[in-house]
Scaffold this motif. Structure first.
Motif, PDB file in Angstrom:
ATOM      1  N   THR A 136       0.818  -1.134   0.034  1.00  0.00           N
ATOM      2  CA  THR A 136       0.247   0.062  -0.177  1.00  0.00           C
ATOM      3  C   THR A 136       0.710   1.391  -0.099  1.00  0.00           C
ATOM      4  OG1 THR A 136      -0.104  -0.195   2.520  1.00  0.00           O
ATOM      5  CG2 THR A 136      -2.001  -1.069   1.014  1.00  0.00           C
ATOM      6  N   LYS A 181      -1.307  -4.786   3.120  1.00  0.00           N
ATOM      7  CA  LYS A 181      -2.504  -4.915   3.703  1.00  0.00           C
ATOM      8  C   LYS A 181      -2.713  -6.103   4.733  1.00  0.00           C
ATOM      9  CE  LYS A 181      -5.367  -2.880   0.176  1.00  0.00           C
ATOM     10  NZ  LYS A 181      -6.369  -2.996  -0.937  1.00  0.00           N
ATOM     11  N   GLN A 183      -5.574  -3.168   8.196  1.00  0.00           N
ATOM     12  CA  GLN A 183      -4.467  -2.968   7.137  1.00  0.00           C
ATOM     13  C   GLN A 183      -3.831  -1.796   7.415  1.00  0.00           C
ATOM     14  OE1 GLN A 183      -7.139  -2.976   3.764  1.00  0.00           O
ATOM     15  NE2 GLN A 183      -8.029  -4.921   3.960  1.00  0.00           N
TER      16      GLN A 183
END
Length: 582
Positions: free
Chosen positions: A164, A178, A238
């Motif tokens: 991410t 995540k 996450q």
């Protein structure tokens, strides 16, 4: 008989003494003791020599106390300086300048340079850049020096879910995923064969090829199942954002569990967990050169932190929707974007004010050839933001537009529509149940979002990413009113000499997947060896699962962008000379 009430007014007034009287000091009694122990008592007069000695002693004490005052108190002394001070303002400025030059000499690496070269080139450029950066203006013109077309491309795979975000503090790079992983990668140094060898004798055996792939040094993982466990100092949701301090002391992560976790960078040991945000944390950035941190979240707020004290400072309110990205430079201010409120805000932390820049505009006048005008839809969400200097910044949106903003205007200075193109048009049979659908019933091709945006601070170069398979480089114009394409970092595999192949499909051709984030750092002394660009590539978008690229692999993609040969930059005003044939 005259009294006070009958005396004339002239006699009532007190006469002011001709000379100002000095404040009387309490004198210590001088006693003379006889051998039998009796004293004569305090004397009313003292010798002149004794008084001179006492006065000289007090003066020497004052001098010593003045010399012991730190430089921070010099400004206060200047305000109350008197005629008796020996150091003038000019002499003080000269002394501080000499001290600054000594500090610069200590920080400059003197290996391989002559003292004259250091004094003439390095120190002079350092002074100019410090002044320019203090003013918050662009002082480096790097677009003409970077060789965007040729470079080394390396892919390092993460055995985890979607990556991410990525952050760098040379020579380390940090990635988050995540599935609650925080990876610490050590970047390899540039190959030594690029520099001339000192020995004239050729080696008998050829040197082994240098290892280019980064090394995974450490990692740490959270646990989804421990969300209700108090005192658990890891993530339980996450991880969506990561930032690294420039001094290499701290690494900070934030995620859906509303936790902001501070780690010790050398060991990745969690130091403290801060839970001031009320929703998922979506962005983190350090103020340049300090340990002051800015964070943004889905609770529509921006918060300011001080990691030196491990403390929360204040909260900034104003956005009407979730804040999805944030950026900052050297001054105590930051910029953020509020997704579907379509505003970018410049926060002046010290002044406690904010400037609001409203988006939503589209540039339909400059429609690229072969593009359906319907694809230039209105801006729905502002997702990315990056500062160029203290007056300019760029934003990226879900309609594929890149916008250049100035603090002097409320509207974009320049708009680049469809910066990363659009997806292929859908077939009529895929969107309509009728046998012969009309063209009006077929929706226009959708634009590719700008999912990553990063600038080289105080320069004329910035990079953007999407899912079109390329990281695009952009060049700011000289008048700072527009920008143009400088090239792409991901080539089609035709330049095989610049690629590193290890059986991975990511080494050649377009990038498979979505680019969720970009970070960069300069190679060598003051970037003389180029720029290292690191991109977080994943199968899913960092904020959702609207689309999945099954062929993509999660990891970080590295580009070593070299400097062009034969170009030397003089000063910091961007003027360059060609010392060789191009």
């Amino acid at each position: 008989m005259s009294s006070f009430f009958t005396a004339p007014g002239a006699q009532k007034k007190r006469k002011r003494p001709s000379a100002p009287e000095h404040p009387k000091k309490r004198a210590t009694p001088i006693s003379t003791s006889k051998p039998n122990g009796k004293s004569k008592g305090p004397t009313t007069t003292a010798k002149r020599g004794d008084r001179d000695e006492s006065a000289s002693d007090s003066d020497s004490d004052d001098d010593e106390s003045f010399e012991g005052v730190s430089d921070k108190g010099d400004d206060v002394d200047d305000r109350s300086e008197s005629d008796e001070e020996e150091e003038t303002a000019a002499e003080r400025r000269l002394r501080l300048a000499e001290r600054y030059l000594e500090n610069v000499k200590e920080t400059v690496d003197e290996a391989g340079f002559d003292a004259a070269d250091i004094d003439r080139d390095l120190i002079a450029e350092r002074l100019k850049e410090d002044v320019a950066e203090g003013k918050g203006r662009i002082y480096r013109q790097l677009a003409a020096e970077l060789d965007i077309g040729s470079g080394i491309r390396i892919f390092s795979r993460c055995q985890s879910k979607s990556v991410t975000a990525v952050a760098s503090s040379a020579p380390f790079v940090y990635t988050v995923t995540k599935d609650l992983y925080l990876h610490k990668w050590r970047m390899q140094d540039l190959p030594q064969h690029q520099f001339p060898q000192s020995t004239k004798r050729k080696p008998k055996k050829p040197q082994a090829p240098p290892r280019r792939k980064p090394v995974l040094e450490q990692w740490i993982k959270g646990d989804f199942k421990k969300s209700r466990e108090r005192g658990y100092m890891r993530h339980t949701g996450q991880i969506l954002a990561v930032a690294a301090s420039s001094d290499g002391k701290f690494v900070v992560t934030g995620g859906q569990d509303r936790k902001l976790i501070i780690y010790d960078a050398p060991t990745l040991k969690p130091l403290k967990v801060l839970t001031h945000h009320r929703d998922a944390i979506t962005g983190l950035v350090f103020r340049r050169g300090t340990n002051q941190l800015y964070s943004c979240a889905r609770d529509r707020t921006v918060k300011v932190w001080s990691l030196d004290e491990m403390a929360y400072i204040e909260t900034l309110f104003g956005h009407q929707d979730v804040v999805v990205d944030i950026d900052a430079l050297a001054q105590e201010r930051c910029v953020s974007v509020g997704a579907r409120d379509r505003t970018a805000r410049l926060w002046k932390v010290m002044e406690e004010t904010q400037l609001v820049f409203r988006g939503g505009a589209t540039d339909k006048k400059s429609v690229p050839p072969g593009i359906d005008p319907r694809s230039l839809s209105n801006e729905g969400s502002m997702d990315r933001i990056a500062m160029i200097d203290d007056d300019l910044f760029v934003t990226g949106s879900d309609n594929g537009a890149l916008c250049l903003w100035s603090v002097q205007k409320k509207k974009p200075v320049y708009i680049e529509p469809l910066a990363h193109g659009h997806d292929p048009a859908m077939l009529p049979s895929e969107v309509s149940a009728s046998k012969n659908p009309k063209e009006e019933e077929v929706p226009p091709p959708s634009a590719r979002w700008v999912t990553a945006l990063k600038t080289i601070p105080y320069s004329d170069v910035f990079f953007s990413g999407s899912w079109d398979g390329y990281i695009r480089a952009w060049r700011l114009s000289d008048d700072k009113r527009s920008f143009e394409s400088l090239g792409v970092l991901s080539n089609d595999g035709s330049n095989n000499g610049s690629l590193v192949s290890n059986g991975d499909a990511q080494q050649t051709g377009p990038i498979q997947g979505v680019i969720n984030d970009i970070t960069l750092f300069e190679r060598g002394d003051r970037g003389k060896d180029g720029v290292c660009v690191v991109a977080a590539v994943a199968q899913e978008h960092r904020l959702g699962r609207w689309r999945t690229w099954n062929k993509a692999r999660n990891g970080c993609l590295i580009f070593e962008v070299p400097r062009m040969k034969g170009i030397t930059t003089n000063g910091v005003d961007g003027s360059s000379e060609n010392s060789g044939d191009e």
